[in-house]
Write an enzyme that holds these catalytic residues in place. Structure first.
Site, PDB file in Angstrom:
ATOM      1  N   ASP A   1     -21.468  55.699 -11.755  1.00 49.78           N
ATOM      2  CA  ASP A   1     -22.529  54.921 -11.111  1.00 49.78           C
ATOM      3  C   ASP A   1     -23.322  55.754 -10.116  1.00 49.78           C
ATOM      4  O   ASP A   1     -24.525  55.549  -9.957  1.00 49.78           O
ATOM      5  CB  ASP A   1     -21.949  53.697 -10.410  1.00 49.78           C
ATOM      6  CG  ASP A   1     -21.821  52.502 -11.356  1.00 49.78           C
ATOM      7  OD1 ASP A   1     -22.650  52.402 -12.284  1.00 49.78           O
ATOM      8  OD2 ASP A   1     -20.901  51.691 -11.184  1.00 49.78           O
TER       9      ASP A   1
ATOM     10  N   HIS B   1     -18.281  50.481 -28.788  1.00 47.95           N
ATOM     11  CA  HIS B   1     -16.846  50.215 -28.908  1.00 47.95           C
ATOM     12  C   HIS B   1     -16.190  51.247 -29.820  1.00 47.95           C
ATOM     13  O   HIS B   1     -15.086  51.720 -29.571  1.00 47.95           O
ATOM     14  CB  HIS B   1     -16.616  48.815 -29.488  1.00 47.95           C
ATOM     15  CG  HIS B   1     -17.101  47.716 -28.599  1.00 47.95           C
ATOM     16  ND1 HIS B   1     -16.541  47.438 -27.380  1.00 47.95           N
ATOM     17  CD2 HIS B   1     -18.097  46.816 -28.752  1.00 47.95           C
ATOM     18  CE1 HIS B   1     -17.159  46.418 -26.824  1.00 47.95           C
ATOM     19  NE2 HIS B   1     -18.104  46.024 -27.634  1.00 47.95           N
TER      20      HIS B   1
ATOM     21  N   CYS C   1     -12.946  59.825  -9.208  1.00 47.20           N
ATOM     22  CA  CYS C   1     -12.309  59.040 -10.264  1.00 47.20           C
ATOM     23  C   CYS C   1     -13.259  58.733 -11.422  1.00 47.20           C
ATOM     24  O   CYS C   1     -12.884  58.054 -12.367  1.00 47.20           O
ATOM     25  CB  CYS C   1     -11.727  57.739  -9.709  1.00 47.20           C
ATOM     26  SG  CYS C   1     -12.961  56.587  -9.089  1.00 47.20           S
TER      27      CYS C   1
ATOM     28  N   GLU D   1     -20.093  55.307  -4.658  1.00 51.04           N
ATOM     29  CA  GLU D   1     -20.817  55.334  -5.932  1.00 51.04           C
ATOM     30  C   GLU D   1     -22.270  54.893  -5.795  1.00 51.04           C
ATOM     31  O   GLU D   1     -22.955  54.656  -6.790  1.00 51.04           O
ATOM     32  CB  GLU D   1     -20.090  54.460  -6.964  1.00 51.04           C
ATOM     33  CG  GLU D   1     -19.724  53.079  -6.485  1.00 51.04           C
ATOM     34  CD  GLU D   1     -18.786  52.361  -7.433  1.00 51.04           C
ATOM     35  OE1 GLU D   1     -18.719  52.736  -8.613  1.00 51.04           O
ATOM     36  OE2 GLU D   1     -18.130  51.401  -6.987  1.00 51.04           O
TER      37      GLU D   1
END
Length: 550
Positions: free
Chosen positions: A453, A188, A500, A429
């Site tokens: 991925d 995070h 993307c 992906e």
């Protein structure tokens, strides 16, 4: 001069004084108490204060780094409300007749060890969160201020590690950079650092001693190192590089409003990735031509119950209207793997990255899928919305999606609800989707390659596992060849293909992507202008010759 190596979280150069941040160890003593009920009440009051602090942190993070990145503080609040955690603390106080500090520290250690021993990477990461909330409560009980000490001048903060709550409390005007000994590029804290645009290093072999505190330091985020007490030559060189960086940033601003056309006339769609409507300001500020990936799963992750059709419709409509006719590609929910919602009540999986996630949830729980599709089709009447489906592996899945879409459109028509006709595409992906791309291209309006991925599944490497960073190579020839195959099959079928995933912003590959024939690149808003610069300077014909892609 001393030089210490680390791993870069965010690039750039920072020059300033070093401030060593040492966490208060909060030595906890076991103290016998006479009135357990009074001590439990004291704990509950401290917990309430900690909850209020976390709510304030959430609001601050919301303004600075967006809803998705602020969600960690909601997670911490939920953990503080966890029955098992609280019952353990209160039981220790009551049964052992000890002080609240001891009960909190003991429970925090026990829960942290429990999470750390789990096989699931996501659950292991919660170990640090338990420590963070326990330290916060201990700080309240001890009358101490949780978080970073205030600084009066801009500094480079050096620490063992920084909790998300500490990072978000940093005054960006007074922090040049942070450098930590531990941490993960997917933590995070790392995500917050990138969003806040603070040059940062993790996993740095720097000693946390008073000997470096207050000394001049240089953080080189490009090469992943920090110079302590640099010599004059190094200082002069880095100051020059920093100046050049600043000039480049200013120069990039002149590219706003320019079309993304190569020297030999190839036009590229340059779009932005976002997680929620609060990111729209950054999209417009960085002159993106549209939104190439709206991660709709954050609408689910930010809630404790399923978002309603109306809630989703209002958000999608706002995005479409704000973009004023520019393309907005919304990905249907991609829950699963490292993105989990308790209220989905998913069964535990040994390998969640390859389990029930994304489109697999939608097709097995069509009531959830239909709610989102209804909202998307309704919103498409208010702007240029396209829908994108993740984790596709077969033509049969696309056929089933079309059947459900037809049902949704029929329901809306019968109910007299207005809706548009959005373009529909899929994410490529998985290796299966790559190998079936020729057949899939005949079924959809566009492809968008999810490189994160695709790399993970092609290389059989868990991208969340920092121990495998040395093996994880998104530039692997196998990954690039798969991307080439996807683009070629898309063009044969007369549809466009874009990227993307994270590689979309990788400027070392931009020219290679142009040579491949990629039609669209979507990335974080801050990467738009640097990529545009490369596009404007590229001759695709020559690049194809250089890459043997003629």
């Amino acid at each position: 001069m001393e030089v210490y190596q680390g791993k870069s979280v965010f690039g750039g150069i920072a020059i300033g004084r070093i401030s060593v941040h040492k966490k208060d160890e909060q030595q906890v003593k076991r103290v016998k108490i006479e009135n357990p009920d009074l001590e439990i009440a004291r704990y509950r009051q401290a917990r309430q204060t900690a909850m209020e602090q976390l709510q304030n942190l959430y609001q601050k993070a919301l303004k600075e780094v967006g809803e998705a990145n602020a969600a960690i503080f909601e997670i911490h609040q939920m953990m503080l409300e966890d029955d098992d955690y609280n019952e353990s603390i209160e039981n220790i106080i009551h049964m052992q007749q000890v002080n609240a500090e001891y009960a909190v520290a003991s429970t925090g250690d026990n829960f942290a060890q429990m999470f750390a021993s789990m096989e699931d990477d996501y659950m292991r990461a919660r170990s640090a969160d338990v420590k963070d909330i326990s330290e916060r409560v201990l700080s309240v009980l001890g009358g101490r201020t949780a978080g970073m000490a205030a600084s009066e001048e801009p500094v480079i903060i050096v620490a063992d590690d920084l909790a998300p709550s500490e990072t978000v409390q940093l005054n960006k005007d007074l922090v040049l950079s942070f450098v930590t000994v531990h941490g993960s590029v997917n933590s995070h804290t790392a995500i917050l650092a990138r969003t806040m645009s603070i040059p940062a290093l993790i996993g740095t072999d720097i000693p946390l001693t008073d000997a470096i505190d207050g000394k001049l330091g240089i953080v080189d985020g490009r090469n992943g190192c920090i110079y302590v007490d640099p010599d004059e030559d190094t200082l002069s060189k880095m100051q020059q590089l920093k100046q050049e960086e600043q000039e480049k940033k200013e120069l990039l601003q002149t590219l706003k409003g320019r079309e993304n056309i190569t020297i030999d006339g190839k036009k590229i769609m340059l779009y932005a990735n976002i997680g929620n409507s609060k990111d729209l300001a950054a999209v417009l500020q960085n002159d993106a031509g549209g939104i190439g990936l709206f991660r709709s799963e954050f609408l689910y992750l930010e809630r404790e119950t399923f978002p309603t059709e109306e809630e989703q419709f209002q958000i999608y409509r706002t995005v479409a209207e704000t973009m004023a006719g520019k393309p907005v590609i919304i990905r249907t929910l991609d829950i699963g793997a490292d993105k989990k919602c308790d209220y989905f009540e998913m069964e535990p999986e040994e390998n969640p990255a390859m389990g029930c996630r994304a489109i697999r949830i939608c097709l097995t729980r069509p009531e959830i899928f239909k709610t989102q599709l209804r909202a998307l089709f309704r919103a498409s009447a208010f702007g240029n919305i396209s829908i994108m489906y993740p984790m596709i592996i077969s033509v049969e899945e696309v056929h089933r999606i079309k059947e459900i879409v037809a049902e949704v459109k029929q329901e809306l028509t019968e109910q007299g609800v207005a809706f548009g006709e959005p373009k529909q595409g899929i994410m490529i992906e998985t290796p299966a989707a790559v190998m079936m791309s020729a057949e899939l291209a005949k079924e959809v309006d566009f492809f968008s390659i999810g490189t994160n991925d695709l790399t993970q599944y092609t290389l059989a490497i868990d991208r969340q596992n920092p121990k495998l960073d040395a093996f994880y190579d998104p530039h692997h020839p196998a990954v690039l060849r798969m991307m080439q195959m996807v683009v070629e099959n898309a063009h044969k079928a007369g549809i466009w293909a874009g990227i993307c995933g994270e590689l979309g912003a990788d400027t070392s590959l931009t020219r290679r992507f142009l040579a491949m024939g990629v039609d669209e690149l979507s990335m974080s808003p801050g990467s738009i202008l640097p990529v545009r610069k490369i596009i404007l300077e590229t001759d695709v014909t020559k690049e194809r010759e250089n890459n043997n892609l003629c």
